[in-house]
Motif scaffolding. Structure first.
Motif, PDB file in Angstrom:
ATOM      1  N   UNK A   1      42.385  42.518  43.581  1.00 19.22           N
ATOM      2  CA  UNK A   1      43.047  42.123  42.329  1.00 19.22           C
ATOM      3  C   UNK A   1      42.023  41.957  41.216  1.00 19.22           C
ATOM      4  N   UNK A   2      40.849  41.435  41.564  1.00 20.24           N
ATOM      5  CA  UNK A   2      39.786  41.263  40.576  1.00 20.24           C
ATOM      6  C   UNK A   2      39.301  42.614  40.056  1.00 20.24           C
ATOM      7  N   UNK A   3      39.298  43.630  40.920  1.00 22.12           N
ATOM      8  CA  UNK A   3      38.899  44.967  40.482  1.00 22.12           C
ATOM      9  C   UNK A   3      39.825  45.477  39.383  1.00 22.12           C
ATOM     10  N   UNK A   4      41.105  45.181  39.497  1.00 22.38           N
ATOM     11  CA  UNK A   4      42.073  45.643  38.493  1.00 22.38           C
ATOM     12  C   UNK A   4      41.805  44.985  37.146  1.00 22.38           C
ATOM     13  N   UNK A   5      41.616  43.673  37.118  1.00 24.68           N
ATOM     14  CA  UNK A   5      41.390  43.014  35.827  1.00 24.68           C
ATOM     15  C   UNK A   5      40.030  43.417  35.244  1.00 24.68           C
ATOM     16  N   UNK A   6      39.065  43.729  36.115  1.00 25.68           N
ATOM     17  CA  UNK A   6      37.757  44.170  35.632  1.00 25.68           C
ATOM     18  C   UNK A   6      37.874  45.492  34.868  1.00 25.68           C
ATOM     19  N   UNK A   7      38.862  46.303  35.191  1.00 29.41           N
ATOM     20  CA  UNK A   7      39.002  47.612  34.538  1.00 29.41           C
ATOM     21  C   UNK A   7      39.292  47.493  33.047  1.00 29.41           C
ATOM     22  N   UNK A   8      39.735  46.327  32.599  1.00 28.86           N
ATOM     23  CA  UNK A   8      39.942  46.091  31.176  1.00 28.86           C
ATOM     24  C   UNK A   8      38.916  45.098  30.626  1.00 28.86           C
TER      25      UNK A   8
END
Length: 205
Positions: free
Chosen positions: A157-164
């Motif tokens: 989930x942290x990887x997803x928010x890191x993408x922005x």
């Protein structure tokens, strides 16, 4: 027209709105996975202290999402049998509801075509999630490696928010406990002959 132009220009420049973004977090699977997404939501809050952060979850996860310390509101997507949004009419009613809230960013933490299409139709400019089914509808994608199981769900989930551009935080999850929660727990324990001040263990199976 000016607002639409501003949003389109921001998207072309690949620069999410700064300062006080209106953020939606979508998680339409199991309650436990919603809980494991709390650290990612906290990361968003630490990046944008003044942001308004809302969840979109299924009905069974609403009360848990309401106890996320880093969020402000909870929306419910009830697409189950006889649910409010099961029909096409109900679906587009939810699209309009989300569109009216004018979200700037959405993080889809469980990939489904349903989630990707819904947020695209609602016109959210920045849509981050996994490169999975319907991933072409996203503006920012990360590889969906969850089936490999090489890291904890909270880190995915942290990887997803890191993408922005949201920096990761530690994966410690915390939740709000209301007085009503304590009363309910006390009553459940008492019904089983357990005093609230006695040590006890709970197993989830």
């Amino acid at each position: 027209v000016d607002d639409a132009h501003r949003r389109a220009r921001r998207l072309l420049e690949d620069a999410p709105e700064r300062g006080m973004p209106n953020v939606l977090v979508v998680r339409l699977d199991r309650i436990g996975d919603v809980m494991l997404s709390f650290p990612a939501v906290r990361a968003i809050r630490e990046k944008y202290p003044l942001a308004r952060i809302s969840w979109l979850v299924r009905p069974q996860a609403r009360e848990l999402a309401e106890r996320c310390p880093a969020s402000d509101a909870v929306l419910v997507y009830d697409y189950g049998r006889s649910g409010e949004h099961e029909s096409l009419f109900g679906y587009f009613a939810l699209v309009r509801q989300i569109s009216r809230r004018r979200f700037d960013q959405v993080f889809i933490l469980h990939p489904t075509l349903r989630s990707h299409l819904l947020t695209a139709l609602a016109g959210i400019p920045y849509r981050a999630g996994y490169a999975a089914e319907g991933g072409a509808l996203l503006t920012h994608r990360v590889l969906d490696l969850r089936s490999d199981g090489y890291q904890h769900e909270s880190r995915y989930a942290m990887d997803v928010v890191r993408s922005l551009g949201v920096p990761p935080v530690n994966e410690e999850a915390s939740m709000l406990i209301f007085d009503a929660d304590r009363q309910t727990a006390g009553a459940l324990l008492a019904a089983r002959g357990i005093m609230s001040d006695e040590p006890y263990a709970v197993f989830h199976a």
